[in-house]
Motif scaffolding. Sequence first.
Motif, mmCIF file in Angstrom:
data_model
loop_
_atom_site.group_PDB
_atom_site.id
_atom_site.type_symbol
_atom_site.label_atom_id
_atom_site.label_comp_id
_atom_site.label_asym_id
_atom_site.label_seq_id
_atom_site.Cartn_x
_atom_site.Cartn_y
_atom_site.Cartn_z
ATOM 1 N N HIS A 53 0.836 -1.069 -0.033
ATOM 2 C CA HIS A 53 -0.044 -0.074 0.159
ATOM 3 C C HIS A 53 0.683 1.315 -0.109
ATOM 4 N N ASP A 56 2.524 1.797 -3.294
ATOM 5 C CA ASP A 56 1.538 2.103 -4.403
ATOM 6 C C ASP A 56 1.400 3.635 -4.118
ATOM 7 N N HIS A 57 1.168 4.026 -3.003
ATOM 8 C CA HIS A 57 0.818 5.370 -2.552
ATOM 9 C C HIS A 57 1.821 6.290 -3.160
ATOM 10 N N LYS A 58 3.048 5.907 -2.765
ATOM 11 C CA LYS A 58 4.227 6.773 -3.036
ATOM 12 C C LYS A 58 4.445 6.688 -4.688
ATOM 13 N N ALA A 59 4.114 5.557 -5.223
ATOM 14 C CA ALA A 59 4.356 5.928 -6.474
ATOM 15 C C ALA A 59 3.300 6.817 -7.207
ATOM 16 N N GLU A 60 2.157 6.857 -6.795
ATOM 17 C CA GLU A 60 1.014 7.592 -7.134
ATOM 18 C C GLU A 60 1.266 9.187 -7.099
ATOM 19 N N LEU A 61 2.074 9.517 -5.733
ATOM 20 C CA LEU A 61 2.413 10.603 -5.505
ATOM 21 C C LEU A 61 3.566 11.227 -6.265
ATOM 22 N N GLU A 62 4.490 10.266 -6.612
ATOM 23 C CA GLU A 62 5.504 10.670 -7.399
ATOM 24 C C GLU A 62 5.102 10.951 -8.800
ATOM 25 N N ASN A 63 4.073 10.098 -9.213
ATOM 26 C CA ASN A 63 3.623 10.563 -10.782
ATOM 27 C C ASN A 63 3.094 11.844 -10.803
ATOM 28 N N GLN A 64 2.477 12.338 -9.580
ATOM 29 C CA GLN A 64 1.922 13.674 -9.405
ATOM 30 C C GLN A 64 2.748 14.835 -9.228
ATOM 31 N N PHE B 32 -5.139 -0.465 -1.784
ATOM 32 C CA PHE B 32 -4.899 0.563 -2.339
ATOM 33 C C PHE B 32 -5.783 0.982 -3.705
ATOM 34 N N GLU B 36 -8.513 3.890 -4.074
ATOM 35 C CA GLU B 36 -8.520 4.657 -5.183
ATOM 36 C C GLU B 36 -9.843 4.724 -5.803
#
Lengths: 328, 112
Positions: A53, A56-64, B32, B36
């Motif tokens: 989790h 995944d969250h870190k990857a999403e924030l990096e994409n942002q 996750f 989302e």
Amino acid sequence: MKMHKLTRFPSGKFPQQQLTGDPIIDAYLKSLDLELAGNKKVRATALEEVSEHLLDHKAELENQGQDGDAAAQQAVSSFGEVAKHAREQRRGLYQSFFKKFFIMGFVFATLMFFIQGFNNQGLNSEWRIWAVLFVFNFMFFGTAMGYWSTFMLTSVRPDSSSSLPSEPDAELKVYSGRSSKWAAIFMVVVMLILSLLFLAGLFGYGLMQNTWVGASLLLIIIGLRIALAALTAWTRYRLSSSVFSIHSVWGKTEVPRSQITGIRRLPIWMSLIRISMGWQYQLSWRDNNGRQQRKIVAINDEMKHADQLLAALNDDIVNGKSSTLAQG
Amino acid sequence: MMKNKSDNDQILKGLLDTLVLNVLRDQANYGFGIKEALQMQLGDDADVLKEATLYPLLHRLERRDLLLSYRQPGARGTPRKYYQITSEGLTYLETRTQEWQKVMSLLKRTIF
């Protein structure tokens, strides 16, 4: 004293395979691990989900557009306090432990009651001695079996080759590993020896000759049943896109997936009474004549890809039911 | 005020069960991914489900046999845990949906 530390046997060390390489996330995981209950494998299973989790969250924030450290920090903050997560994990395990403590304690104490109480001397003993023995066995076996099955057992990790079959030629194979088979051989040998001892006792020979006839017969049956149940280690399941195949020492059954109507896990007490290796599931399906068929299948967490098999069968059933509800 | 907070917590707890099961009605998903999906559906109200609440909720639903979980190798090579609704979960979702529809109907006819 933090009681959960008693459950972290034999090692309370952090499961190193859970390290992600991100220092912020790893620090969070290590803090969380200190508060979790269970042995290393049980804790690793809990940590796996958390690390996935966070990554995944870190990857999403990096994409942002956030940089790595800021993204990791935000992911960790958003996930919440270590204490809260750990408390929930411990609560779930403790509830599971107490449930198993009572069920397994009762079953084993009853079994030992027959072994210890029903011999020629036992029949003449005071009821107080039986009561003390029953309570002792209840506490001992309930604690031992409850502890082992709650804080030490975990399901086998899937390997990289496993995935739910979606393509026509794909097949999911479910089977027990080598260590399970060796354990099964040990169980078969020990149970057969015990059954033979009680059988010899029935005819007045050996260590069990003083055991009450009824208890001897019961224990012969139980010993043979456990020996036969251990053969589950050689049961294999195959799931193709159209057929669910059950291969056991007793034969082969093939069930078209489209005809499966239900798979229901039997209650724990029923699994124990049936003396099985692992959870017992009742598989239901309609045969080609439209008649409802049932078969008990044993699927335990030691079998590779067992959880994926259950998920695939469940998916078949839910999709069938979902269509029915939609039409209704 | 403490009793009101407790009442609201209970109402929210019942609603969250329904929201999570609804996300999983059509296909399995991992933690996750569920978060989302809810964020997409709820928009600004998505903070009703905090991450600290999600996993205990999923585990509770699993203990009640409304969900089952399985693990599959993920993109990073480590197993990813997926959750899937069961027949019992589907039935529970249908029942709860009807109950919430009834509540909405009552509120629309009286207060709103």
